[in-house]
Design an enzyme around this catalytic site. Structure first.
Site, PDB file in Angstrom:
ATOM      1  N   GLY A 141      18.106  31.648 -16.821  1.00 54.78           N
ATOM      2  CA  GLY A 141      19.300  31.330 -16.047  1.00 54.78           C
ATOM      3  C   GLY A 141      20.320  32.468 -15.993  1.00 54.78           C
ATOM      4  O   GLY A 141      21.361  32.338 -15.353  1.00 54.78           O
ATOM      5  N   LYS A 196      17.619  33.270   0.146  1.00 54.48           N
ATOM      6  CA  LYS A 196      18.343  32.160   0.742  1.00 54.48           C
ATOM      7  C   LYS A 196      18.629  31.163  -0.384  1.00 54.48           C
ATOM      8  O   LYS A 196      17.746  30.894  -1.207  1.00 54.48           O
ATOM      9  CB  LYS A 196      17.434  31.517   1.799  1.00 54.48           C
ATOM     10  CG  LYS A 196      17.994  30.291   2.438  1.00 54.48           C
ATOM     11  CD  LYS A 196      18.668  30.631   3.743  1.00 54.48           C
ATOM     12  CE  LYS A 196      19.476  29.475   4.276  1.00 54.48           C
ATOM     13  NZ  LYS A 196      20.727  29.901   4.909  1.00 54.48           N
ATOM     14  N   TYR A 197      19.839  30.660  -0.475  1.00 54.69           N
ATOM     15  CA  TYR A 197      20.161  29.662  -1.504  1.00 54.69           C
ATOM     16  C   TYR A 197      19.856  28.292  -0.926  1.00 54.69           C
ATOM     17  O   TYR A 197      20.466  27.881   0.074  1.00 54.69           O
ATOM     18  CB  TYR A 197      21.629  29.784  -1.909  1.00 54.69           C
ATOM     19  CG  TYR A 197      22.006  28.850  -3.031  1.00 54.69           C
ATOM     20  CD1 TYR A 197      21.510  29.053  -4.319  1.00 54.69           C
ATOM     21  CD2 TYR A 197      22.860  27.769  -2.806  1.00 54.69           C
ATOM     22  CE1 TYR A 197      21.842  28.190  -5.351  1.00 54.69           C
ATOM     23  CE2 TYR A 197      23.203  26.910  -3.840  1.00 54.69           C
ATOM     24  CZ  TYR A 197      22.689  27.128  -5.108  1.00 54.69           C
ATOM     25  OH  TYR A 197      23.012  26.291  -6.142  1.00 54.69           O
ATOM     26  N   LYS A 239      16.432  23.592 -17.946  1.00 54.59           N
ATOM     27  CA  LYS A 239      15.869  22.243 -17.844  1.00 54.59           C
ATOM     28  C   LYS A 239      16.254  21.376 -19.040  1.00 54.59           C
ATOM     29  O   LYS A 239      16.309  21.873 -20.165  1.00 54.59           O
ATOM     30  CB  LYS A 239      14.341  22.339 -17.805  1.00 54.59           C
ATOM     31  CG  LYS A 239      13.836  23.184 -16.654  1.00 54.59           C
ATOM     32  CD  LYS A 239      12.438  23.705 -16.902  1.00 54.59           C
ATOM     33  CE  LYS A 239      12.076  24.704 -15.818  1.00 54.59           C
ATOM     34  NZ  LYS A 239      10.896  25.508 -16.161  1.00 54.59           N
ATOM     35  N   GLU A 268       9.362  31.885  -9.311  1.00 52.47           N
ATOM     36  CA  GLU A 268       8.869  32.809 -10.326  1.00 52.47           C
ATOM     37  C   GLU A 268       7.637  32.250 -11.006  1.00 52.47           C
ATOM     38  O   GLU A 268       7.331  31.063 -10.884  1.00 52.47           O
ATOM     39  CB  GLU A 268       9.955  33.133 -11.378  1.00 52.47           C
ATOM     40  CG  GLU A 268      10.315  31.970 -12.278  1.00 52.47           C
ATOM     41  CD  GLU A 268      11.062  32.428 -13.542  1.00 52.47           C
ATOM     42  OE1 GLU A 268      11.060  33.625 -13.871  1.00 52.47           O
ATOM     43  OE2 GLU A 268      11.625  31.543 -14.202  1.00 52.47           O
ATOM     44  N   ARG A 291       3.082  32.053 -19.784  1.00 53.96           N
ATOM     45  CA  ARG A 291       3.021  31.537 -21.151  1.00 53.96           C
ATOM     46  C   ARG A 291       2.957  30.017 -21.105  1.00 53.96           C
ATOM     47  O   ARG A 291       3.057  29.421 -20.044  1.00 53.96           O
ATOM     48  CB  ARG A 291       4.282  31.945 -21.911  1.00 53.96           C
ATOM     49  CG  ARG A 291       5.514  31.466 -21.169  1.00 53.96           C
ATOM     50  CD  ARG A 291       6.787  31.580 -21.951  1.00 53.96           C
ATOM     51  NE  ARG A 291       7.941  31.566 -21.085  1.00 53.96           N
ATOM     52  CZ  ARG A 291       8.538  30.497 -20.609  1.00 53.96           C
ATOM     53  NH1 ARG A 291       8.083  29.306 -20.902  1.00 53.96           N
ATOM     54  NH2 ARG A 291       9.597  30.594 -19.820  1.00 53.96           N
TER      55      ARG A 291
HETATM   56  P1  ADP Z   1      15.143  32.002 -14.578  1.00 53.32           P
HETATM   57  O1  ADP Z   1      14.056  33.022 -14.709  1.00 53.32           O
HETATM   58  O2  ADP Z   1      16.465  32.497 -15.072  1.00 53.32           O
HETATM   59  O3  ADP Z   1      14.747  30.649 -15.100  1.00 53.32           O
HETATM   60  P2  ADP Z   1      14.510  31.129 -11.838  1.00 53.32           P
HETATM   61  O4  ADP Z   1      14.250  32.090 -10.738  1.00 53.32           O
HETATM   62  O5  ADP Z   1      13.329  30.424 -12.420  1.00 53.32           O
HETATM   63  O6  ADP Z   1      15.364  31.856 -12.987  1.00 53.32           O
HETATM   64  O7  ADP Z   1      15.549  30.016 -11.351  1.00 53.32           O
HETATM   65  C1  ADP Z   1      16.060  29.060 -12.239  1.00 53.32           C
HETATM   66  C2  ADP Z   1      16.800  27.990 -11.485  1.00 53.32           C
HETATM   67  O8  ADP Z   1      17.831  28.558 -10.656  1.00 53.32           O
HETATM   68  C3  ADP Z   1      15.945  27.180 -10.541  1.00 53.32           C
HETATM   69  O9  ADP Z   1      15.265  26.124 -11.185  1.00 53.32           O
HETATM   70  C4  ADP Z   1      17.017  26.673  -9.570  1.00 53.32           C
HETATM   71  O10 ADP Z   1      17.760  25.632 -10.187  1.00 53.32           O
HETATM   72  C5  ADP Z   1      17.950  27.857  -9.415  1.00 53.32           C
HETATM   73  N1  ADP Z   1      17.552  28.729  -8.296  1.00 53.32           N
HETATM   74  C6  ADP Z   1      16.798  29.847  -8.341  1.00 53.32           C
HETATM   75  N2  ADP Z   1      16.590  30.384  -7.103  1.00 53.32           N
HETATM   76  C7  ADP Z   1      17.241  29.578  -6.231  1.00 53.32           C
HETATM   77  C8  ADP Z   1      17.405  29.559  -4.787  1.00 53.32           C
HETATM   78  N3  ADP Z   1      16.851  30.495  -3.993  1.00 53.32           N
HETATM   79  N4  ADP Z   1      18.132  28.538  -4.254  1.00 53.32           N
HETATM   80  C9  ADP Z   1      18.676  27.574  -5.049  1.00 53.32           C
HETATM   81  N5  ADP Z   1      18.570  27.549  -6.378  1.00 53.32           N
HETATM   82  C10 ADP Z   1      17.868  28.519  -6.986  1.00 53.32           C
END
Ligand code: ADP
Length: 449
Positions: free
Chosen positions: A165, A201-202, A237, A287, A291
Site C-alpha cells: 500500500g 486510470k483510477y 486486506k 500486480e 509467493r
Molecule cells: P501494493 O503492491 O501496495 O499492494 P497494488 O497495486 O496491489 O499495491 O494495489 C493495492 C490496492 O490499491 C488495490 O487492492 C486497490 O485497493 C488499490 N488500487 C491499486 N490500483 C488501483 C487503481 N488503478 N484504481 C483503483 N484502486 C487501485
C-alpha cells in the site's frame, strides 16, 4: 527429496510451514531473533537457531545469518513464508549459489514481477487484461499531466517498486497531479530506493479479485479460482473470501485459464497470485505476487488442497498432485485477519497475552502462534492470527464466522476482533454488496476514523 527445511520467517506462517513439513515427514528448522526466543515457531520446529537481534533487518532479513543457519543445521531448502525475504530476488540467487533450494519461484520471475512496470508489460504481452495507463515509467510532471489529460481523471500514480500500500497516490483532478506525482515518487524513493512511477486510470468502484495460480516450472500450471479481498483499510486486506460472491463460474473459468496459461508460458514454479481490480464485469491486472499469500487458507479450504505441501513438492522436482480437472470448489470460506491493533485508529498494540483461547468445531481453522503468557514483541508486523471458516455456502460461512469470533479469546491486548463482530451486523456484508472503498467509508461513518 528434502529431509530438512529451514523456515526463514516467524509467527503463524512459520507454524503453517512446520505443519506441512511434519505431515510430509520432513524435519524443520526455525530461525529466530533474540526477541523471539519464546516464540511458538521456535518450540514447534525440530530445531531452532538464533540468527540475530530483535530488529528484522538484523535477523529475519539477515541473508548471511540465514545461509549460515542452513549450513550449521544441514537444511537443504528454505521456505520464506510471506513478507521478509519471500520476494527478494537477490536472496534467491544467493540461496542457489550455495546449492540450497529456494521453495518458491526463480530469481528472474521474482525480479520481473517485483517491478510493477515490467510486470505489467510482461503480463499484458501474455494476454492478461490490464488497467489502462501510461506505457511504462513517467519521467516528468509534464508527461504525467499529459497522460492524466489523455486517460482522464481520476488517476493513480504508483511507484514501480511499491508494495504494502506504499507509494500510491490518487489525483482526483489535474490540480492534484503535482503533489500526487511528487509524493508517490518520494515514497518510492524512501521506502524502496526507487523513484520511478507510472500512472493508471483510477477505478472508482472496483472489487479486488485475485486468482491463485500454481506452476510446476516445466510448463504446466493450474488456477485455483479467485479470492475476493475487497474489504481493505489503507489498501491493506482485512477480510478475504473464496469464491468471490459476485464471480460466476463462466467468469472464473475464463480469467482462470488466462492466468494459468500465462504462468505456464513462462515456466513459473510454485504458488503465485495474479491480482485484479474488477469493475462492470471486467478484470484489470494490477500486480502479481510471487509467493504464498496471507489469505491462502480460504483457497485451501474450498479446494481441499495443501498449498505449502505443493510448494515443497514442485521445489523437489515432483509434479503437482492435482490437475485442473481435479480441482473442484466445495462450499465457501472466509478469513479475517486478527491484528494486535487498537480501534478505532488501528494503533499497534503489542504486549502480553494473559489468556488465549482458539475457537474450534466444524469448519473452523485458527492459524496463529499465540499462547497464554506470550508477549507480542513490538518489532514486527501486527498480524497475530487468522481465523478461517468454511461452510457449505456463504451464508453458513458467515454464521460460522460469527459463532467462532464469539469463542475466540485474546486477553491482555487490543485486537481487531471486535471490528469483525461489528461488520457481521451490516447488511452489505451479508449481501456481498461492497467495493474496495466500502470499509474506509464505514470506518469513517462508524468511528469518524
Ligand atoms: P501494493 O503492491 O501496495 O499492494 P497494488 O497495486 O496491489 O499495491 O494495489 C493495492 C490496492 O490499491 C488495490 O487492492 C486497490 O485497493 C488499490 N488500487 C491499486 N490500483 C488501483 C487503481 N488503478 N484504481 C483503483 N484502486 C487501485
Amino acid at each position: 527429496m528434502f529431509d530438512k527445511i529451514l523456515i526463514a520467517n516467524r509467527g503463524e506462517i512459520a507454524l503453517r510451514v512446520i505443519r506441512a513439513c511434519r505431515e510430509m515427514g520432513i524435519k524443520s528448522v526455525a530461525v529466530h531473533s533474540t526477541a523471539d526466543s519464546d516464540a511458538m515457531h521456535v518450540r514447534m520446529a525440530d530445531e531452532a537457531i538464533c540468527i540475530g537481534p530483535a530488529s528484522g533487518t538484523e535477523s529475519y532479513l539477515n541473508i548471511a545469518s540465514i545461509i549460515a543457519a542452513c549450513e550449521v543445521t544441514g537444511a537443504q531448502a528454505i521456505h520464506p513464508g510471506y513478507g521478509f525475504l519471500s520476494e527478494n530476488a537477490k536472496f534467491v540467487q544467493i540461496v542457489e549459489d550455495h546449492d540450497l533450494t529456494f521453495i518458491g519461484p526463480t530469481a528472474d520471475h521474482i525480479r520481473i514481477m517485483g517491478d510493477k512496470i515490467t510486470a505489467k508489460e510482461t503480463i499484458s504481452a501474455l494476454g492478461v487484461p490490464c488497467v489502462p495507463g501510461s506505457a511504462g515509467g513517467v519521467p516528468s510532471l509534464a508527461e504525467a499531466k499529459r497522460i492524466g489529460a489523455e486517460i482522464g481523471y481520476p488517476v493513480i500514480i504508483k511507484a514501480t517498486a511499491g508494495g504494502g500500500g506504499k507509494g500510491m497516490k490518487v489525483a482526483q483532478t489535474a490540480a492534484d497531479m503535482e503533489s500526487a506525482f511528487q509524493t508517490a515518487r518520494a515514497e518510492g524513493k524512501s521506502n524502496f530506493g526507487n523513484d520511478e512511477v507510472y500512472i493508471e486510470k483510477y477505478l472508482t468502484t472496483p472489487r479486488h479479485i485475485e486468482i491463485q495460480v500454481f506452476g510446476d516450472g516445466k510448463g504446466n500450471a493450474v488456477h485455483l479460482g479467485e479470492r475476493d479481498c475487497s474489504l481493505q483499510r489503507r489498501h491493506q486486506k482485512v477480510f478475504e473470501e473464496a469464491p468471490g460472491p459476485t464471480i460466476t463460474a463462466e467468469e472464473r473459468a475464463k480469467i482462470g485459464k488466462i492466468c494459468a496459461d500465462a504462468v505456464a508460458n513462462i515456466n513459473y514454479i510454485g504458488a503465485g497470485t495474479i491480482e485484479f481490480l474488477y469493475e462492470n464485469g471486467e478484470f484489470y491486472f494490477i500486480e502479481m505476487n510471487t509467493r504464498l499469500q496471507v489469505e491462502h487458507p480460504v483457497t485451501e479450504s474450498i479446494f481441499g488442497v495443501d498449498l505449502v505441501r505443493e510448494q515443497i513438492r514442485v521445489a523437489e522436482g515432483l509434479p503437482m498432485s492435482f490437475t485442473q480437472d481435479d480441482l473442484e470448489i466445495n462450499g465457501h470460506s472466509i478469513e479475517v485477519r486478527i491484528n494486535a491493533e487498537r480501534l478505532p485508529n488501528f494503533a499497534p498494540c503489542p504486549g502480553m497475552i494473559t489468556h488465549f483461547h482458539a475457537p474450534g468445531g466444524l469448519g473452523v481453522r485458527m492459524d496463529s502462534a499465540l499462547y497464554d503468557g506470550y508477549s507480542i514483541p513490538p518489532y514486527y508486523d501486527s498480524l497475530i492470527g487468522k481465523l478461517i471458516v468454511h461452510g457449505r455456502d456463504r451464508q453458513e460461512a458467515l454464521s460460522r464466522l460469527n459463532r467462532a469470533l464469539g469463542e475466540l479469546i485474546v486477553d491482555g491486548i487490543d485486537t481487531t476482533i471486535p471490528l469483525f463482530s461489528q461488520l457481521l451486523q451490516e447488511d452489505d456484508i451479508h449481501s456481498g454488496n461492497y467495493n474496495i472503498h466500502w470499509l474506509e467509508k464505514w470506518l469513517e461513518a462508524t468511528y469518524g476514523a
